[in-house]
Scaffold this motif. Structure first.
Motif, mmCIF file in Angstrom:
data_model
loop_
_atom_site.group_PDB
_atom_site.id
_atom_site.type_symbol
_atom_site.label_atom_id
_atom_site.label_comp_id
_atom_site.label_asym_id
_atom_site.label_seq_id
_atom_site.Cartn_x
_atom_site.Cartn_y
_atom_site.Cartn_z
ATOM 1 N N GLY A 12 0.709 -1.607 0.088
ATOM 2 C CA GLY A 12 -0.031 0.328 0.157
ATOM 3 C C GLY A 12 0.984 1.128 -0.084
ATOM 4 N N THR A 13 -0.384 2.462 -0.266
ATOM 5 C CA THR A 13 0.759 3.621 -0.526
ATOM 6 C C THR A 13 1.263 3.999 0.843
ATOM 7 O OG1 THR A 13 -0.760 4.050 -1.450
ATOM 8 C CG2 THR A 13 0.124 6.252 -0.831
ATOM 9 N N GLY A 14 0.984 3.570 2.378
ATOM 10 C CA GLY A 14 1.429 3.910 3.144
ATOM 11 C C GLY A 14 2.809 3.489 3.179
ATOM 12 N N ARG A 15 3.288 2.349 2.867
ATOM 13 C CA ARG A 15 4.298 1.830 3.141
ATOM 14 C C ARG A 15 5.255 1.504 2.107
ATOM 15 N NH1 ARG A 15 8.168 0.468 5.851
ATOM 16 N NH2 ARG A 15 10.030 -1.316 4.934
ATOM 17 N N VAL A 20 10.054 6.101 0.887
ATOM 18 C CA VAL A 20 10.604 7.465 0.410
ATOM 19 C C VAL A 20 10.940 8.181 1.627
ATOM 20 C CG1 VAL A 20 9.527 9.907 -0.704
ATOM 21 C CG2 VAL A 20 8.733 7.353 -1.475
ATOM 22 N N VAL A 21 10.304 8.261 2.683
ATOM 23 C CA VAL A 21 11.488 9.168 4.007
ATOM 24 C C VAL A 21 12.187 8.668 4.369
ATOM 25 C CG1 VAL A 21 10.625 9.520 6.181
ATOM 26 C CG2 VAL A 21 9.018 10.141 4.875
ATOM 27 N N LEU A 53 6.113 5.227 -5.466
ATOM 28 C CA LEU A 53 4.859 6.467 -5.094
ATOM 29 C C LEU A 53 3.860 6.290 -5.941
ATOM 30 C CD1 LEU A 53 3.812 6.902 -2.439
ATOM 31 C CD2 LEU A 53 5.314 9.441 -2.126
ATOM 32 N N LEU A 54 4.843 7.581 -6.815
ATOM 33 C CA LEU A 54 3.272 7.915 -7.903
ATOM 34 C C LEU A 54 2.496 6.470 -8.653
ATOM 35 C CD1 LEU A 54 6.384 10.688 -9.797
ATOM 36 C CD2 LEU A 54 4.506 11.166 -8.345
#
Length: 73
Positions: A12-15, A20-21, A53-54
């Protein structure tokens, strides 16, 4: 199937955003305390995760380039 990219997208996007962070932090640390090769490796990881992420957002990188082009005027 079975690739790291597929695994990330399935998580998922959160992971993906977390990665990225994490990679941004590693890039920042490398830039002040390591070699250019280390910075290049960490930056490569960060850019890769940004692209994933994109993809997780169904968003084209072209939109990012448009924003940057607009900023240049």
């Amino acid at each position: 199937e079975g690739s790291y990219t597929v695994k990330l997208l399935e998580e998922g996007t959160g992971r993906v955003a977390q990665k990225v962070v994490e990679e941004a932090g590693e890039t920042a640390i490398a830039s002040v305390s390591q070699t250019h090769e280390d910075v290049a490796n960490e930056m490569g990881d960060m850019l890769y995760h940004c692209m994933v992420l994109l993809a997780s957002l169904n968003m084209s990188a072209d939109r990012v380039w448009e924003v940057l082009a607009d900023r240049r005027g």
